[in-house]
Motif scaffolding. Sequence first.
Motif, PDB file in Angstrom:
ATOM      1  N   PRO A 128      -2.138  14.563  -7.906  1.00 24.05           N
ATOM      2  CA  PRO A 128      -1.335  13.811  -6.959  1.00 24.05           C
ATOM      3  C   PRO A 128      -0.081  14.569  -6.522  1.00 24.05           C
ATOM      4  O   PRO A 128       0.304  14.516  -5.366  1.00 24.05           O
ATOM      5  N   GLU A 129       0.499  15.295  -7.471  1.00 26.98           N
ATOM      6  CA  GLU A 129       1.707  16.018  -7.088  1.00 26.98           C
ATOM      7  C   GLU A 129       1.401  17.136  -6.120  1.00 26.98           C
ATOM      8  O   GLU A 129       2.112  17.356  -5.152  1.00 26.98           O
ATOM      9  N   ALA A 130       0.297  17.831  -6.410  1.00 28.07           N
ATOM     10  CA  ALA A 130      -0.069  18.933  -5.528  1.00 28.07           C
ATOM     11  C   ALA A 130      -0.317  18.408  -4.124  1.00 28.07           C
ATOM     12  O   ALA A 130       0.173  18.955  -3.149  1.00 28.07           O
ATOM     13  N   SER A 131      -1.050  17.299  -4.025  1.00 26.39           N
ATOM     14  CA  SER A 131      -1.371  16.804  -2.693  1.00 26.39           C
ATOM     15  C   SER A 131      -0.135  16.206  -2.047  1.00 26.39           C
ATOM     16  O   SER A 131      -0.092  16.000  -0.855  1.00 26.39           O
ATOM     17  N   ALA A 132       0.848  15.917  -2.861  1.00 28.07           N
ATOM     18  CA  ALA A 132       2.012  15.229  -2.325  1.00 28.07           C
ATOM     19  C   ALA A 132       2.994  16.170  -1.641  1.00 28.07           C
ATOM     20  O   ALA A 132       3.640  15.780  -0.678  1.00 28.07           O
ATOM     21  N   ASN A 133       3.098  17.382  -2.140  1.00 25.39           N
ATOM     22  CA  ASN A 133       4.081  18.288  -1.555  1.00 25.39           C
ATOM     23  C   ASN A 133       3.803  18.502  -0.081  1.00 25.39           C
ATOM     24  O   ASN A 133       2.803  19.080   0.291  1.00 25.39           O
ATOM     25  N   ALA A 134       4.684  17.976   0.744  1.00 26.66           N
ATOM     26  CA  ALA A 134       4.501  18.154   2.174  1.00 26.66           C
ATOM     27  C   ALA A 134       4.478  19.654   2.438  1.00 26.66           C
ATOM     28  O   ALA A 134       5.251  20.399   1.868  1.00 26.66           O
ATOM     29  N   GLY A 135       3.591  20.058   3.280  1.00 27.46           N
ATOM     30  CA  GLY A 135       3.559  21.483   3.599  1.00 27.46           C
ATOM     31  C   GLY A 135       2.652  22.273   2.692  1.00 27.46           C
ATOM     32  O   GLY A 135       2.264  23.372   3.037  1.00 27.46           O
ATOM     33  N   ALA A 136       2.299  21.753   1.528  1.00 25.45           N
ATOM     34  CA  ALA A 136       1.345  22.462   0.690  1.00 25.45           C
ATOM     35  C   ALA A 136       0.010  22.491   1.401  1.00 25.45           C
ATOM     36  O   ALA A 136      -0.329  21.572   2.141  1.00 25.45           O
ATOM     37  N   GLY A 137      -0.754  23.550   1.186  1.00 27.31           N
ATOM     38  CA  GLY A 137      -2.031  23.691   1.887  1.00 27.31           C
ATOM     39  C   GLY A 137      -2.932  22.512   1.614  1.00 27.31           C
ATOM     40  O   GLY A 137      -2.881  21.928   0.536  1.00 27.31           O
TER      41      GLY A 137
ATOM     42  N   ASP B 288       2.313 -15.638   1.464  1.00 31.36           N
ATOM     43  CA  ASP B 288       2.382 -16.912   0.787  1.00 31.36           C
ATOM     44  C   ASP B 288       1.234 -17.056  -0.219  1.00 31.36           C
ATOM     45  O   ASP B 288       1.403 -17.639  -1.287  1.00 31.36           O
ATOM     46  N   ALA B 289       0.090 -16.530   0.131  1.00 30.04           N
ATOM     47  CA  ALA B 289      -1.076 -16.628  -0.743  1.00 30.04           C
ATOM     48  C   ALA B 289      -1.072 -15.541  -1.812  1.00 30.04           C
ATOM     49  O   ALA B 289      -2.011 -15.438  -2.588  1.00 30.04           O
ATOM     50  N   LYS B 290      -0.001 -14.734  -1.828  1.00 26.70           N
ATOM     51  CA  LYS B 290       0.113 -13.624  -2.777  1.00 26.70           C
ATOM     52  C   LYS B 290      -1.125 -12.720  -2.738  1.00 26.70           C
ATOM     53  O   LYS B 290      -1.676 -12.330  -3.772  1.00 26.70           O
ATOM     54  N   ALA B 291      -1.560 -12.416  -1.526  1.00 23.36           N
ATOM     55  CA  ALA B 291      -2.775 -11.621  -1.381  1.00 23.36           C
ATOM     56  C   ALA B 291      -2.494 -10.123  -1.434  1.00 23.36           C
ATOM     57  O   ALA B 291      -3.403  -9.327  -1.618  1.00 23.36           O
ATOM     58  N   PHE B 292      -1.232  -9.731  -1.249  1.00 23.06           N
ATOM     59  CA  PHE B 292      -0.879  -8.317  -1.344  1.00 23.06           C
ATOM     60  C   PHE B 292      -0.409  -7.992  -2.759  1.00 23.06           C
ATOM     61  O   PHE B 292       0.280  -8.788  -3.394  1.00 23.06           O
ATOM     62  N   ILE B 293      -0.745  -6.784  -3.217  1.00 24.56           N
ATOM     63  CA  ILE B 293      -0.224  -6.380  -4.522  1.00 24.56           C
ATOM     64  C   ILE B 293       1.125  -5.683  -4.329  1.00 24.56           C
ATOM     65  O   ILE B 293       1.366  -5.085  -3.276  1.00 24.56           O
ATOM     66  N   PRO B 294       2.018  -5.776  -5.286  1.00 24.17           N
ATOM     67  CA  PRO B 294       3.305  -5.080  -5.166  1.00 24.17           C
ATOM     68  C   PRO B 294       3.083  -3.569  -5.152  1.00 24.17           C
ATOM     69  O   PRO B 294       2.254  -3.061  -5.916  1.00 24.17           O
ATOM     70  N   LEU B 295       3.827  -2.876  -4.303  1.00 25.76           N
ATOM     71  CA  LEU B 295       3.582  -1.447  -4.150  1.00 25.76           C
ATOM     72  C   LEU B 295       4.627  -0.584  -4.859  1.00 25.76           C
ATOM     73  O   LEU B 295       4.479   0.639  -4.931  1.00 25.76           O
ATOM     74  N   ASN B 296       5.699  -1.217  -5.354  1.00 29.81           N
ATOM     75  CA  ASN B 296       6.833  -0.437  -5.870  1.00 29.81           C
ATOM     76  C   ASN B 296       6.412   0.683  -6.809  1.00 29.81           C
ATOM     77  O   ASN B 296       6.764   1.846  -6.630  1.00 29.81           O
ATOM     78  N   GLU B 297       5.611   0.292  -7.832  1.00 35.37           N
ATOM     79  CA  GLU B 297       5.266   1.271  -8.849  1.00 35.37           C
ATOM     80  C   GLU B 297       4.347   2.352  -8.295  1.00 35.37           C
ATOM     81  O   GLU B 297       4.523   3.537  -8.573  1.00 35.37           O
ATOM     82  N   LEU B 298       3.379   1.905  -7.482  1.00 32.20           N
ATOM     83  CA  LEU B 298       2.449   2.861  -6.870  1.00 32.20           C
ATOM     84  C   LEU B 298       3.205   3.898  -6.059  1.00 32.20           C
ATOM     85  O   LEU B 298       2.932   5.094  -6.114  1.00 32.20           O
ATOM     86  N   ILE B 299       4.196   3.418  -5.286  1.00 31.58           N
ATOM     87  CA  ILE B 299       4.956   4.329  -4.444  1.00 31.58           C
ATOM     88  C   ILE B 299       5.738   5.312  -5.322  1.00 31.58           C
ATOM     89  O   ILE B 299       5.754   6.518  -5.074  1.00 31.58           O
ATOM     90  N   GLU B 300       6.340   4.775  -6.350  1.00 33.44           N
ATOM     91  CA  GLU B 300       7.152   5.624  -7.225  1.00 33.44           C
ATOM     92  C   GLU B 300       6.309   6.725  -7.875  1.00 33.44           C
ATOM     93  O   GLU B 300       6.717   7.865  -7.967  1.00 33.44           O
ATOM     94  N   LYS B 301       5.110   6.344  -8.323  1.00 31.01           N
ATOM     95  CA  LYS B 301       4.296   7.283  -9.091  1.00 31.01           C
ATOM     96  C   LYS B 301       3.491   8.236  -8.226  1.00 31.01           C
ATOM     97  O   LYS B 301       3.261   9.372  -8.593  1.00 31.01           O
ATOM     98  N   HIS B 302       2.976   7.710  -7.105  1.00 27.29           N
ATOM     99  CA  HIS B 302       1.957   8.490  -6.405  1.00 27.29           C
ATOM    100  C   HIS B 302       2.332   8.893  -4.990  1.00 27.29           C
ATOM    101  O   HIS B 302       1.530   9.520  -4.317  1.00 27.29           O
ATOM    102  N   ALA B 303       3.512   8.512  -4.508  1.00 28.44           N
ATOM    103  CA  ALA B 303       3.709   8.664  -3.068  1.00 28.44           C
ATOM    104  C   ALA B 303       5.072   9.231  -2.682  1.00 28.44           C
ATOM    105  O   ALA B 303       5.906   8.520  -2.144  1.00 28.44           O
ATOM    106  N   PRO B 304       5.289  10.517  -2.906  1.00 32.88           N
ATOM    107  CA  PRO B 304       6.569  11.106  -2.528  1.00 32.88           C
ATOM    108  C   PRO B 304       6.831  11.047  -1.022  1.00 32.88           C
ATOM    109  O   PRO B 304       7.981  10.907  -0.594  1.00 32.88           O
TER     110      PRO B 304
END
Lengths: 572, 322
Positions: free
Chosen positions: A41-50, A130-146
Amino acid sequence: MVKTKKGLLVLAVAMATALAGCSGNSGNSGNAGSNGGAAAPEASANAGAGEKAAPAKDPVTFTYFNAGAQVPNIESNKTKIGKLLEEQTGVNFNLQYPVGDVNTKIGTMIASGNYPDVLSPDTAIDKVLDAKAFIPLNELIEKHAPNIQRVYGPYMNLMKAEDGNIYFLPFSPVVGEYISNPTIEQGAFFIQRRVLKEAGYPKIKTLDEYFDLIDKYKANHSGDKLTGFTSLIYDWRTMGIFNPPMHLAGYPNDGDVIVDMTSHEAKTYSNTDNTKNWLKKLNEVNSKGLYDESSFVNNYDQYLAKISSGNVLGFFDYGWQVNQALQNIKKTGNDDLDYMPLPIVFSGVEKDQYLDPPSFVNNRGVGITTSAKDPVRIIEFFDNMLKEENQVLIQWGVKGEEYEVDDKGRFYRTPEQIEMLKDNKTQESIGFSYFNYSWPMYGGGSTLADGNSFNAGRQPEVAQASFTEGDKLILEKYGAKTFSDLFAKPDERPWYPAWSISLEQGSPAQIFTQKSKDLKLKYFSKLVLAKPEQFDGIWDEYLKEFNKLDVKAYEETMTKEVAAKIAKTQGN
Amino acid sequence: MRSQETAAVPSAPSAEPGKVGRWFRTLSKQKALVLMSVPFVIWIFIFKYVPLWGWTIAFQHYRPNLGMFEQEWVGLEQFRFLFSDDSFLRVLRNTLAMAVIKLVLGFVTAIALAILLNEVRIAFFKRAVQTISYLPHFISWVVAANIISTALSIDGGIVNELLMWLGIIDRPIMWLGVGHYFWGILGASEVWKDVGWNTIVYLAAMTMIDPSQYEAAEIDGANRMQRIQHITLPGLKPVIIILLIMNLGNILETGFEPQYLMGNGMNADYSENLEIFVLKYGISMGNFSLATAAGIFKTVVSFILLFGANSLAKRLGEQRLF
């Protein structure tokens, strides 16, 4: 020899487990894919990395229901952009779009608890939350989404729900300097160019002048079966008749309310003189035979067909809503039938405010649902999309095919490319129609790191080149470089847009919005089509009915929410 | 259903040892019939009775994400909202009016067409008419509504063009824009769409009438009209009454698609029925409780009507449903 074989076996088993991890709904497929290390995930995350840095993952298909567009359903890898993104990530999307009423479709999803993996509910977003159909993204963003952190970072406060979680990613985080749109995507009074041409390109500002021009033209060409003025009033697309009073009074699109600039009080305008004057004008115009009576019964398709026919002299609409029809007219190549957007106001109003102030719309967005099989893969796909080179791919296309770069590094499009991209079918097969909105993205008006505009259409080189000869001529007649030059600069409105304020399900304010809509639909047609002498009587009747509704609860809620939004924006 | 009852009767007298024994004896005699009906009983139970559990939603402030025991119970509040809403009476009136129009027109036209077809002696012509009149039944309402609104349009719609050409009107009429035309338009559309389809059951019933009755009547000198009046129509009576009772049970189900697709702000006062009301204030606003409450209301009304019609038929000594 034996050792190697054993080693291979172990490797094979490890691979198999890794693959199983990916397709199952375990939360750590990112780790599994790279065989036990968090490197991928880190490798794919670096913007500009091949793009080949991350090992290709096993192919997977997610479903995405996008209520915000009306295009044919498709597998995303059938489009050029989708194919390239699939090559990078192994992710394919089954893209689905609404047929008919969005609220009903989403309501059914909620009732059944079965959602697509990814959902952009557009106007129905409150119900989904209202139906709580979305999952919280905070942790996902922190861990996987620079990249998501980079792009959305400054707006995190505005994205948080009351419980502090982020449930969806909006579409409007401006990155870099803000470039305003050279063409009109927002509201305007459109008028056919032949009308202006015949009148000698007069500068018109008020509603009376606007209709006088149409009246004169129609009188001079009475044999041509022309329609003077038409409106779109269908399903939720009622803005064509509901919203003009707000714009005519010199305010931008705040939905059902006008927000006072100093007191920040939100007031509905449906029961004010602004609305009365607008409808009275339409009534007068109708009695002269200029108004298209079938406006009240036409559906969206019939409306678009009508405008595309080139027989309509004027209409009020939002550019994004009528764009298909305008493109059809452009394709005929007859500039006389093309339209000119104008910032028309009531006489006495000094400054128009049609253009959107830069704003962060925080009640539209895309989220991952509770039914999603593999949220990590999805968030990684989103993150990958937000790499600058992919944002360029999604908005500009492939270098040398949909755009070119000059020796100074500026992006531009050749006339052939511009011509090619005017076709809706080409837009779809390349994937622009599917990818350039309703995904995590740079907001409209953003600037790339190299100074190019993020939106191809806002790049001055492209805008100038994509103007037709007729566009250039009419702009020259009005002494403007772009169409938006004719409109006043937007004032700052930190709460903007008030239409994005969400109301609680079943609250008096929400019931008011439905009831007032029904009432307006019923009375506006009567008011416009009545004999002029009956107008005032019907208006009084309408006012009486309207004021029976819980206007106060609605206005109080809106005022409160506007204040809350101002506080959030400024406390940022 | 009657035939089963009568079949059961002869076995009764032979049974001596009390009611229970008799019941079992009958059961074992009819076990084939009982076994055949089991799947349908199960089907009805699963799809018609189990969902009744969901009626509890009507008494809650229902949130889809919460479990059964976390819901907030609100008693009759949803019903109160439903019945106290200004538009409810109007919506109910529209529903009933459209239902009656649909019922009456549907019966009269279908029976009339069936009799006419029955009298036609040229097989080719009869077949052609049947096929043509069935066809619209297979068009979905979405398409049909578009055809209708195009035909009624004021910009070159065929209806307006025709009436202008005949000199009946001098300027096009916006048919879908005038509220009180809506019921008529809906009735006519329903007839166009379903008349052929509805004749099938009557045509089938007519083949059951003994041809010797017609021959006897002919010998007695009865003309065609008299034969229709005294043989065909009485022969159809049982079918007509059964269908009428069953349709009365569904009277509040006036359909949703045509009203939704052809309705607009201008005719809303006449086109909005219960279904659309429920869609707007229930499903579209995420208020499933209100939608359920309206559903319960409909069921109760249907129940009363069905039983009312059935007992009326019983009292008049006619064929009945149960």
